[in-house]
Design a protein around this motif. Structure first.
Motif, PDB file in Angstrom:
ATOM      1  N   MET A   1       0.720  -0.990   0.149  1.00 13.38           N
ATOM      2  CA  MET A   1       0.143   0.277   0.143  1.00 13.38           C
ATOM      3  C   MET A   1       0.900   1.034  -0.033  1.00 13.38           C
ATOM      4  N   SER A   2       0.733   1.697  -1.084  1.00 13.22           N
ATOM      5  CA  SER A   2       1.311   3.561  -0.897  1.00 13.22           C
ATOM      6  C   SER A   2       1.343   4.071   0.307  1.00 13.22           C
ATOM      7  N   ASN A   3       2.515   4.162   0.708  1.00  9.50           N
ATOM      8  CA  ASN A   3       2.349   6.068   2.159  1.00  9.50           C
ATOM      9  C   ASN A   3       2.129   7.600   1.125  1.00  9.50           C
ATOM     10  N   LYS A   4       2.695   7.316  -0.467  1.00  5.62           N
ATOM     11  CA  LYS A   4       2.858   8.285  -1.059  1.00  5.62           C
ATOM     12  C   LYS A   4       1.695   9.899  -0.134  1.00  5.62           C
ATOM     13  N   PRO A   5       2.765  10.929  -0.090  1.00  5.88           N
ATOM     14  CA  PRO A   5       1.033  12.032  -0.048  1.00  5.88           C
ATOM     15  C   PRO A   5       0.156  12.012  -0.557  1.00  5.88           C
ATOM     16  N   ILE A   6      -1.078  12.311  -0.146  1.00  3.17           N
ATOM     17  CA  ILE A   6      -2.753  12.194  -0.883  1.00  3.17           C
ATOM     18  C   ILE A   6      -2.523  13.388  -1.568  1.00  3.17           C
ATOM     19  N   PHE A   7      -3.640  13.146  -2.444  1.00  2.00           N
ATOM     20  CA  PHE A   7      -3.301  14.064  -3.208  1.00  2.00           C
ATOM     21  C   PHE A   7      -4.755  14.086  -4.424  1.00  2.00           C
ATOM     22  N   VAL A   8      -5.654  14.970  -3.534  1.00  2.82           N
ATOM     23  CA  VAL A   8      -6.867  14.718  -4.251  1.00  2.82           C
ATOM     24  C   VAL A   8      -7.099  15.922  -4.597  1.00  2.82           C
ATOM     25  N   ALA A   9      -7.418  15.862  -6.650  1.00  3.60           N
ATOM     26  CA  ALA A   9      -7.173  16.482  -7.775  1.00  3.60           C
ATOM     27  C   ALA A   9      -8.639  16.834  -7.167  1.00  3.60           C
ATOM     28  N   THR A  10      -9.054  18.372  -7.822  1.00  2.00           N
ATOM     29  CA  THR A  10     -10.166  17.994  -8.298  1.00  2.00           C
ATOM     30  C   THR A  10     -11.192  19.562  -8.789  1.00  2.00           C
ATOM     31  N   HIS A  11     -12.012  20.235  -9.038  1.00  3.96           N
ATOM     32  CA  HIS A  11     -12.600  21.729  -9.487  1.00  3.96           C
ATOM     33  C   HIS A  11     -12.830  22.413  -9.042  1.00  3.96           C
ATOM     34  N   PRO A  12     -13.523  23.749  -9.198  1.00 12.28           N
ATOM     35  CA  PRO A  12     -14.167  24.910  -7.916  1.00 12.28           C
ATOM     36  C   PRO A  12     -15.308  24.172  -7.602  1.00 12.28           C
ATOM     37  N   ARG A  13     -15.735  24.313  -6.260  1.00  6.64           N
ATOM     38  CA  ARG A  13     -16.713  24.081  -5.934  1.00  6.64           C
ATOM     39  C   ARG A  13     -17.472  22.532  -5.968  1.00  6.64           C
ATOM     40  N   ALA A  14     -16.754  21.893  -5.588  1.00 13.31           N
ATOM     41  CA  ALA A  14     -16.906  19.937  -6.026  1.00 13.31           C
ATOM     42  C   ALA A  14     -17.140  19.599  -4.723  1.00 13.31           C
ATOM     43  N   CYS A  15     -17.729  20.570  -3.874  1.00 11.66           N
ATOM     44  CA  CYS A  15     -17.465  19.990  -1.808  1.00 11.66           C
ATOM     45  C   CYS A  15     -15.889  19.714  -1.490  1.00 11.66           C
ATOM     46  N   SER A  16     -15.164  20.327  -1.726  1.00  8.89           N
ATOM     47  CA  SER A  16     -13.770  19.332  -1.708  1.00  8.89           C
ATOM     48  C   SER A  16     -13.445  19.505  -0.134  1.00  8.89           C
ATOM     49  N   THR A  17     -13.955  21.140   0.065  1.00  6.95           N
ATOM     50  CA  THR A  17     -13.076  21.865   1.421  1.00  6.95           C
ATOM     51  C   THR A  17     -13.960  20.687   2.546  1.00  6.95           C
ATOM     52  N   ALA A  18     -15.115  20.240   2.273  1.00  4.69           N
ATOM     53  CA  ALA A  18     -16.348  19.638   3.915  1.00  4.69           C
ATOM     54  C   ALA A  18     -15.206  18.171   3.817  1.00  4.69           C
ATOM     55  N   PHE A  19     -14.809  17.611   1.947  1.00  2.79           N
ATOM     56  CA  PHE A  19     -14.440  16.037   1.984  1.00  2.79           C
ATOM     57  C   PHE A  19     -12.645  16.627   2.771  1.00  2.79           C
ATOM     58  N   GLU A  20     -12.315  17.273   3.253  1.00  2.93           N
ATOM     59  CA  GLU A  20     -11.065  17.792   3.023  1.00  2.93           C
ATOM     60  C   GLU A  20     -11.529  18.136   4.687  1.00  2.93           C
ATOM     61  N   ARG A  21     -11.993  18.512   5.457  1.00  2.00           N
ATOM     62  CA  ARG A  21     -12.345  18.335   6.523  1.00  2.00           C
ATOM     63  C   ARG A  21     -12.430  17.350   7.195  1.00  2.00           C
ATOM     64  N   VAL A  22     -12.606  16.393   6.330  1.00  2.00           N
ATOM     65  CA  VAL A  22     -13.049  15.129   7.058  1.00  2.00           C
ATOM     66  C   VAL A  22     -11.872  14.418   7.913  1.00  2.00           C
ATOM     67  N   PHE A  23     -10.184  15.092   6.891  1.00  2.00           N
ATOM     68  CA  PHE A  23      -9.419  14.433   7.283  1.00  2.00           C
ATOM     69  C   PHE A  23      -8.143  15.075   7.658  1.00  2.00           C
ATOM     70  N   MET A  24      -8.728  16.684   8.288  1.00  2.00           N
ATOM     71  CA  MET A  24      -7.556  17.415   9.105  1.00  2.00           C
ATOM     72  C   MET A  24      -8.519  17.000  10.439  1.00  2.00           C
ATOM     73  N   THR A  25      -9.589  16.455  10.545  1.00  2.00           N
ATOM     74  CA  THR A  25      -9.765  15.360  12.008  1.00  2.00           C
ATOM     75  C   THR A  25      -8.907  14.679  12.734  1.00  2.00           C
ATOM     76  N   ARG A  26      -7.517  14.083  11.449  1.00  2.00           N
ATOM     77  CA  ARG A  26      -6.683  13.461  12.160  1.00  2.00           C
ATOM     78  C   ARG A  26      -5.421  14.184  11.817  1.00  2.00           C
ATOM     79  N   ARG A  27      -5.784  14.145  13.034  1.00  2.00           N
ATOM     80  CA  ARG A  27      -4.009  15.350  13.019  1.00  2.00           C
ATOM     81  C   ARG A  27      -3.005  14.769  14.142  1.00  2.00           C
ATOM     82  N   ASP A  28      -3.327  13.209  14.298  1.00  2.00           N
ATOM     83  CA  ASP A  28      -2.379  12.320  14.841  1.00  2.00           C
ATOM     84  C   ASP A  28      -1.641  11.615  13.709  1.00  2.00           C
ATOM     85  N   THR A  29      -1.841  11.119  12.575  1.00  2.00           N
ATOM     86  CA  THR A  29      -0.948  10.890  11.725  1.00  2.00           C
ATOM     87  C   THR A  29      -1.797  11.540  10.159  1.00  2.00           C
ATOM     88  N   LEU A  30      -2.074  12.406   9.925  1.00  2.00           N
ATOM     89  CA  LEU A  30      -2.443  13.683   8.264  1.00  2.00           C
ATOM     90  C   LEU A  30      -1.980  14.559   8.975  1.00  2.00           C
TER      91      LEU A  30
END
Length: 362
Positions: A1-30
């Motif tokens: 399994m890859s351990n590379k930096p995860i890059f979520v590639a998107t376009h504007p206004r794709a609800c991507s910041t809400a998606f990002e907030r999910v992973f901002m909760t994992r401050r212990d590992t991300l």
């Protein structure tokens, strides 16, 4: 399994910041980095966008007028050195010359430096006609200004949204009264981002940086993607079959209707341990971190900043006819606005539907 930096590639206004907030909760590992490449795309000496081309004051006041693609990569490297896995959510057209122009490698990402900025040309007359962004070499087939060797350092995933919803949402950010907050005083159809997302997606498949397998919501259950059917190869850039990086495409509608299922599947695909607590962010620290992260793009992320979690929406998106969409846009934005939105939606639907065929099936 890859351990590379995860890059979520998107376009504007794709609800991507809400998606990002999910992973901002994992401050212990991300370690989350919010839209870093926009600094170079809009404001720095290698900027590809003309949005602030004649507004030096705005570029200077942004704090990013000296940002290059190299400084962005340097930042990512510094934050990687802290030991946590990097999670990047970014607009992929920040890496691609606008309006379908051919790409050449950003000067800061090659060995030699070249004359400072401008949307210029390469040296000979044939290259001048192509109007590549810099007087630098290009990589055959690569639609970005980033060498493939650097793209290979990321674990790419993709987030998309129906243009019928993303385009009017973006248009709204470029007209009064919100334009005074965002600083975007004109709507650029070229910033819709679907064409660039599709071309980067296909290139990453072609060189084997993603695929050929397509991620599934079921553990260990993979659908065989058509990675060979559109001119793509199933071998990795070094003959290693994509480094185990699945094709992982998330559709925003599925995310909003089935957040737990989608996030769980995404985590499985990228190698992040899923925790139900990821879907909730309502502490003072959560909000403070989000406000700081999203500060540079005022007016674009207010809903995500004010949110406290990701729950299934109460009502599924209702089906509307094209005539109903047109009437709704005319009521909200007037005839001119509705016409611009319609033209932009129609121009991008084929790319959206193409990418959607690879999306997680929920």
């Amino acid at each position: 399994m890859s351990n590379k930096p995860i890059f979520v590639a998107t376009h504007p206004r794709a609800c991507s910041t809400a998606f990002e907030r999910v992973f901002m909760t994992r401050r212990d590992t991300l370690q989350c980095i919010h839209e870093p490449f926009g600094d170079a795309f809009y404001f720095g000496p290698e900027r590809l966008s003309v949005r602030y081309e004649h507004d030096e004051k705005a570029r200077r006041e942004s704090g990013f007028s000296e940002s290059t693609y190299r400084t962005v990569f340097d930042r990512i490297a510094r934050e990687s050195a802290e030991g946590k896995r990097i999670f990047i959510k970014d607009i992929i057209h920040y890496l691609v010359p606008p309006d379908g122009a051919p790409a050449s490698i950003a000067p800061s990402l090659i060995q030699h430096t070249l004359p400072k900025r401008g949307i210029g040309t390469n040296g000979d007359s044939a290259q001048q006609q192509k109007k590549t962004p810099y007087n630098t070499p290009a990589e055959p087939g690569n639609p970005t200004v980033v060498p493939t060797s650097l793209l290979a350092g990321f674990h790419f995933t993709f987030l998309i949204r129906d243009p019928h919803y993303s385009i009017p949402s973006y248009y709204r950010c470029t007209i009064p009264p919100l334009d005074a907050v965002t600083g975007f005083y004109e709507f650029y159809p070229s910033e819709a981002g679907y064409d660039e997302l599709r071309r980067v997606f296909d290139y990453l498949r072609q060189v084997g940086l993603v695929g050929p397998k397509v991620a599934s919501v079921e553990n260990g259950d993979h659908r065989n993607g058509d990675a060979s059917s559109n001119g793509a190869t199933t071998n990795g850039a070094n003959g290693d079959h994509g480094h185990g990086v699945e094709i992982c495409v998330i559709d925003a509608d599925d995310l909003l209707d089935h957040p737990e299922t989608v996030i769980r599947a995404f985590c499985r695909s990228v190698g992040v341990e899923y925790d139900p607590a990821m879907l909730k962010w309502d502490t003072e620290e959560d909000q403070k971190i989000a406000k700081a992260a999203f500060e540079k793009w005022k007016g674009f992320h207010e809903d995500a900043i004010e949110s406290t979690g990701l729950k299934p929406r109460c009502e599924r998106k209702s089906h509307k006819s094209e005539e109903e969409f047109d009437a709704e846009w005319t009521q909200r934005f007037g005839e001119k606005g509705a016409r611009i939105i319609r033209e932009t939606v129609d121009r991008n639907m084929a790319d959206y539907l193409y990418l959607k065929q690879f999306a997680l099936k929920v």
